[in-house]
Every structure is written in C-alpha cells, then in structure tokens.
Design a protein around this motif. Sequence first.
Motif, PDB file in Angstrom:
ATOM      1  N   ILE A 163      10.070   3.047   9.519  1.00 33.16           N
ATOM      2  CA  ILE A 163       8.842   3.602   8.936  1.00 33.16           C
ATOM      3  C   ILE A 163       8.536   5.063   9.395  1.00 33.16           C
ATOM      4  CG2 ILE A 163       6.211   3.419   8.851  1.00 33.16           C
ATOM      5  CD1 ILE A 163       6.367   0.552   9.239  1.00 33.16           C
ATOM      6  N   GLY A 203      -3.278   4.359  12.124  1.00 25.17           N
ATOM      7  CA  GLY A 203      -3.136   5.371  11.076  1.00 25.17           C
ATOM      8  C   GLY A 203      -3.592   6.912  11.712  1.00 25.17           C
ATOM      9  N   PRO A 260      -5.257  -3.281   0.164  1.00 27.19           N
ATOM     10  CA  PRO A 260      -5.734  -2.074  -0.400  1.00 27.19           C
ATOM     11  C   PRO A 260      -6.777  -1.025   0.319  1.00 27.19           C
ATOM     12  CG  PRO A 260      -5.099  -3.464  -2.146  1.00 27.19           C
ATOM     13  CD  PRO A 260      -4.993  -4.044  -0.498  1.00 27.19           C
ATOM     14  N   THR A 261      -6.608   0.180   0.434  1.00 33.60           N
ATOM     15  CA  THR A 261      -7.395   0.987   1.179  1.00 33.60           C
ATOM     16  C   THR A 261      -7.549   0.984   2.704  1.00 33.60           C
ATOM     17  OG1 THR A 261      -9.535  -0.111   1.117  1.00 33.60           O
ATOM     18  CG2 THR A 261      -8.757   0.659  -0.829  1.00 33.60           C
ATOM     19  N   HIS A 306       5.033   3.191  -3.984  1.00 35.39           N
ATOM     20  CA  HIS A 306       5.559   2.774  -2.434  1.00 35.39           C
ATOM     21  C   HIS A 306       6.823   1.946  -2.920  1.00 35.39           C
ATOM     22  CE1 HIS A 306       2.508  -0.162  -4.124  1.00 35.39           C
ATOM     23  NE2 HIS A 306       3.044  -1.097  -2.963  1.00 35.39           N
ATOM     24  N   THR A 307       7.178   1.420  -4.045  1.00 39.84           N
ATOM     25  CA  THR A 307       8.255   0.485  -4.562  1.00 39.84           C
ATOM     26  C   THR A 307       9.405   1.492  -4.917  1.00 39.84           C
ATOM     27  OG1 THR A 307       7.336  -0.171  -6.392  1.00 39.84           O
ATOM     28  CG2 THR A 307       6.932  -1.560  -4.540  1.00 39.84           C
ATOM     29  N   GLN A 336      -5.619   0.905   6.572  1.00 40.96           N
ATOM     30  CA  GLN A 336      -4.889   1.651   7.152  1.00 40.96           C
ATOM     31  C   GLN A 336      -3.154   1.546   6.933  1.00 40.96           C
ATOM     32  OE1 GLN A 336      -5.095   2.001  11.500  1.00 40.96           O
ATOM     33  NE2 GLN A 336      -5.191  -0.160  11.718  1.00 40.96           N
ATOM     34  N   PHE A 337      -2.894   0.442   7.110  1.00 38.72           N
ATOM     35  CA  PHE A 337      -1.353   0.006   6.891  1.00 38.72           C
ATOM     36  C   PHE A 337      -1.045  -0.180   5.099  1.00 38.72           C
ATOM     37  CE2 PHE A 337      -1.575  -1.126  11.419  1.00 38.72           C
ATOM     38  CZ  PHE A 337      -1.414   0.335  11.772  1.00 38.72           C
ATOM     39  N   PHE A 338      -1.913  -0.165   4.330  1.00 37.91           N
ATOM     40  CA  PHE A 338      -1.279  -0.719   3.004  1.00 37.91           C
ATOM     41  C   PHE A 338      -0.225   0.180   2.658  1.00 37.91           C
ATOM     42  CE2 PHE A 338      -1.761   0.161  -1.915  1.00 37.91           C
ATOM     43  CZ  PHE A 338      -1.468  -1.035  -2.117  1.00 37.91           C
ATOM     44  N   GLY A 339       0.691  -0.610   2.167  1.00 39.95           N
ATOM     45  CA  GLY A 339       2.138  -0.174   1.759  1.00 39.95           C
ATOM     46  C   GLY A 339       3.186  -0.573   2.741  1.00 39.95           C
ATOM     47  N   ILE A 340       2.725  -1.182   3.824  1.00 42.89           N
ATOM     48  CA  ILE A 340       3.688  -1.452   5.035  1.00 42.89           C
ATOM     49  C   ILE A 340       4.523  -2.374   4.421  1.00 42.89           C
ATOM     50  CG2 ILE A 340       2.294  -3.275   6.050  1.00 42.89           C
ATOM     51  CD1 ILE A 340       3.320  -1.971   8.844  1.00 42.89           C
ATOM     52  N   HIS A 341       4.360  -3.502   3.573  1.00 39.63           N
ATOM     53  CA  HIS A 341       4.960  -4.377   3.226  1.00 39.63           C
ATOM     54  C   HIS A 341       6.175  -4.147   2.506  1.00 39.63           C
ATOM     55  CE1 HIS A 341       2.036  -3.558  -0.023  1.00 39.63           C
ATOM     56  NE2 HIS A 341       2.657  -4.471  -0.764  1.00 39.63           N
ATOM     57  N   THR A 342       6.235  -2.869   1.901  1.00 42.93           N
ATOM     58  CA  THR A 342       7.573  -2.409   1.268  1.00 42.93           C
ATOM     59  C   THR A 342       8.282  -1.605   2.073  1.00 42.93           C
ATOM     60  OG1 THR A 342       6.750  -0.657   0.142  1.00 42.93           O
ATOM     61  CG2 THR A 342       6.434  -2.624  -1.017  1.00 42.93           C
ATOM     62  N   GLY A 356      12.137   1.605  -1.881  1.00 43.01           N
ATOM     63  CA  GLY A 356      10.989   1.151  -0.842  1.00 43.01           C
ATOM     64  C   GLY A 356      11.026   2.288   0.168  1.00 43.01           C
ATOM     65  N   ILE A 382       3.171   5.216   2.045  1.00 48.03           N
ATOM     66  CA  ILE A 382       1.860   5.589   1.749  1.00 48.03           C
ATOM     67  C   ILE A 382       0.554   5.356   2.674  1.00 48.03           C
ATOM     68  CG2 ILE A 382       2.415   5.412  -0.830  1.00 48.03           C
ATOM     69  CD1 ILE A 382       0.779   2.845  -0.824  1.00 48.03           C
ATOM     70  N   PHE A 383       1.143   5.406   4.040  1.00 49.93           N
ATOM     71  CA  PHE A 383      -0.026   5.438   4.889  1.00 49.93           C
ATOM     72  C   PHE A 383       0.160   6.545   5.863  1.00 49.93           C
ATOM     73  CE2 PHE A 383       2.495   2.561   7.510  1.00 49.93           C
ATOM     74  CZ  PHE A 383       3.215   1.822   6.741  1.00 49.93           C
ATOM     75  N   GLN A 399      -3.616   4.095  -3.834  1.00 51.88           N
ATOM     76  CA  GLN A 399      -4.173   2.799  -3.949  1.00 51.88           C
ATOM     77  C   GLN A 399      -4.235   2.100  -5.378  1.00 51.88           C
ATOM     78  OE1 GLN A 399      -5.177   1.542  -0.847  1.00 51.88           O
ATOM     79  NE2 GLN A 399      -4.028   3.350  -0.063  1.00 51.88           N
ATOM     80  N   PRO A 400      -4.609   0.881  -5.699  1.00 55.54           N
ATOM     81  CA  PRO A 400      -4.901   0.333  -6.771  1.00 55.54           C
ATOM     82  C   PRO A 400      -5.763   1.026  -7.425  1.00 55.54           C
ATOM     83  CG  PRO A 400      -4.644  -1.460  -5.144  1.00 55.54           C
ATOM     84  CD  PRO A 400      -4.604  -0.074  -4.342  1.00 55.54           C
TER      85      PRO A 400
END
Lengths: 133, 133, 133, 133
Positions: free
Chosen positions: B54, B119, A78-79, B86-87, A81-87, B91, B95-96, B77-78
Amino acid sequence: MSNVTLEDARRVIAAAEKKADEIGQPMNIAVVDSGGNLVAHVRQDGAWIGSVNISISKAWTSKAFDISTKDLGDNSQPTQQFFGIHTTNGGKVAIFAGGIPLVRDGVVVGAVGVSGGSGEQDHSVAEAGLTAF
Amino acid sequence: MSNVTLEDARRVIAAAEKKADEIGQPMNIAVVDSGGNLVAHVRQDGAWIGSVNISISKAWTSKAFDISTKDLGDNSQPTQQFFGIHTTNGGKVAIFAGGIPLVRDGVVVGAVGVSGGSGEQDHSVAEAGLTAF
Amino acid sequence: MSNVTLEDARRVIAAAEKKADEIGQPMNIAVVDSGGNLVAHVRQDGAWIGSVNISISKAWTSKAFDISTKDLGDNSQPTQQFFGIHTTNGGKVAIFAGGIPLVRDGVVVGAVGVSGGSGEQDHSVAEAGLTAF
Amino acid sequence: MSNVTLEDARRVIAAAEKKADEIGQPMNIAVVDSGGNLVAHVRQDGAWIGSVNISISKAWTSKAFDISTKDLGDNSQPTQQFFGIHTTNGGKVAIFAGGIPLVRDGVVVGAVGVSGGSGEQDHSVAEAGLTAF
C-alpha cells in the motif's frame, strides 16, 4: 516470539469445524503464520468452492493488518478512511467478517480465516477457532 | 528537471520515520521518482506487512495523477467523478490518505507514500517527509 | 529465532551499496524477513527501473526456498527437476543469480536480492550484503 | 462418481506426512477434488513458504489434465508438444514432479500435490499419499 505451528493450526481448525458442525453450515477454514503464509486449510464437505480463496484471504488480511476483517471492513466502506483497500495487495485484502488475528503473549503471530456462510456465521466460527489457540 | 535521487528519498524517509516515531505508530514509507518507479522503501519494525504494497501504491498513485491520495479519494467515492479508478492500472491505484506528491520548482518530480496507521496518521507522516524534500 | 530488523536490512544494504560502487554498477537492493515480506529496498541513482521488481523477487525467492537464486536457477533449466518453477507463485520466483539467504544461528531468517548488472555482479553485491549481516 | 471428501484428503495427507517425516524433509501437501478445487492443505513445520502455492498448483494440474506433473513435465520441455503450457491458466500449471491424480474405479476424482524437496522426494511423498486413497 513463537510462530504458529501446524499443530496449532490443526487445533484451531478442529475447534472451528466443531462450531461449523453445530450451526450446520459447512465452512472453509484457513490458518496463516506471522508472515501471512498459509499453514493449513480445510474445506468441509459441501462448503462453497468460491470460499477456498476467501478463507485464505481473510486469514492473510487479519495478519497483514493485525485486525479482524470485520473491524477492517467497518473502516473500508465508501467515505471511510480505508475505502479502496480491498483492491490493494493484488486483491488479497478481504474486508468482510470471518478473519481474526491469533495472538500469543500480546503479539499477533498469525490468523484464522473462515468463509462459507453469513458474515456472522463466519465470524463466530473463526472465534471458536481462536478460543482453541 | 532534476529527478528524485536516492539521497532525496532517504532524507524524506528519515523525516517521515521521525514523525512516525513521535506518534508511536510504525510505518511503511516509500518514495517514487518522476517515472513512478520506486526509489526506496522501508518498513519500520512492527509495521503491518499488508502495508508494504500500500505504501508503494500510494506513492505511485500520487505521482501518477500528481495529486495526494487523500484528494484523489474524495473524488473516487461512489457517485463521484473518479469512482472505480482504484481497480485500474492492475489495482495499483490507492484512493485513501497517505500519498503526497514531491514538488520541485513547481513540478511534481516524485511522491512519498505512507501506510501503517489511520488515514490521518499516514497523511501526517507523509507530510513530514515532504517537508524534508 | 530473531527476525530481520530494519537496522539489519540497512546494514546489509549499506555493504551491498559499497560493493556496487566499487564495481561501478548501480543496483537495486532489497531485503526481506522470515515471512518473505519486504523490509527495505533502495535503487541507486541510475540503476535499471526494471530491476526494482527483480531485486524484490530475488530476495523473496531466496527466503521462500531457503536457497540462492543462482543455485535454484541451476535446477530450473529445461529438463532439470524444477523447470517451470519461475511461473509459479504468480511469477514472483526469480531463477537467476542475485538472491542469497540471510542465515542466523543456522536458520534462514530472511534474504537479500540484488538486480542491476550481470548475474555475476548481482551475486557478488548480494554476497557483500550477506557479509554485513 | 464419488468425489474426494475431507476425510479422504486427510487420510492422503496423513500418509504423505508420514513419508515426509521418514525421509526427513518437511513438505507442503495439498489435495484437490474432481473440480480441481482445494479440499485441504498442510505445511509441515519448516517447509518452504514458496511451496504453499506450488503444492496446490501441482494438485490442480494433475486433476486438470488427469496426469502426474512428472509426466506432464516430460512433455512440456522445450521442443516437446506441450512446451509453454506452464504459463497458461494464469500460471497455475506446474510441470515438475510432485502432483499425482487420485483415481477411484478407474476415474480421476482428484489429485494430491507435494512440494518441499527434490523432484524425486516430492513425487515419492505424493505416491505415499496416493496409496492411502
């Protein structure tokens, strides 16, 4: 540029298995080629069935972004640069330790992915596999 | 309202490629139209294969919500208002940074999505594409 | 073995577009490399948006099985040896005309996929692309 | 009931590979255990990348329904009793030849799945694997 052969994959897997045996944690080990496609996979007796998919995803991820999943994970919190890449990529992106690129002549030609223990264990088993490449 | 044509997309992609070459980081670049549907995509030689998906997702996301993926990310972000977005949509929501809306006469008529570097790099290459629109 | 470059893909797409223009049917045209990963895609103005996915799937399928999707389709009808293959690989297997392998020095190094018209039209546009490879 | 071990899977795969070499068609070979979970997979050099998924699906299907995919396929054609089964289970059901149950003491304890050639070739390579079990 030569690709990863089945013989290469078996050598990597054998070295990874040896390491897994040493630390006493059964593992799933997968190897992909330069296109991210699976070359070989083994699940050691007693290794988690949920880790079949994860070992393959870690190997794919490491090749897909030419980076270890440990390092990718650091950038995907979280926060970061690549947060969210896992989905992305249909959920095939693994962002925790255990995937390492296989490099030949300075080019990433494949990757090994390991899943079955702690992040540290998975990464060390993948490193053992890499050494044999 | 005129939509994004293939000619538009090619102009955007060419400008983005030029920027990517300047910074020395090979990129995936995608352009979608007002319906969020892909008009054109290129993967520069050596760009990450995991970034094909992506780049397209970033372009789709920017049009789908009429916002840059960088700004959407700040809100996703959380603990932020869109955390979890993002899900959704199978999917497909990125979000980056790297996706930017294409605006004509004050209306978002499409978007460009870039993936292949940090990013910051992705966003700057997308901006270069936007300039040519 | 050399892989498909972006320059190769653009040459193939340009030739395919020319053919599509001649027959007056706008098309989606996609090119993948030896790993089945997308190198480039274009949707000509007015081409079906439902064919974005299909053109990419046809290209992937042709490389994934080293065969034209037309020939694969002949073997994938009810009671034929591969019936059911279209739902494997996450539904990414296309079993109707329009995908053709790209061969270099006797090896399939990628594929072109075309979607936007009749099966016959798609196949002929893909063939025009192949000629330019 | 003893389950399929990694050693079992390797013996089955080795015998299957030997057969594939004899007929000169590179194959993907997968073995699953009594839970339908992958124990091991290999893709021989030059085998179709689209068959990675199919070999695993064939093995899973054979264990999931305790039947060869060839026999299941006969019952899954249009107008037959199981027509439509190939889209169940997330598309993981393969209904063409190449998957065979692994039986021990009269109980199906796993399965082998082969993909990479004609239906007849796939089935014969899977049978060779079975013989070694």
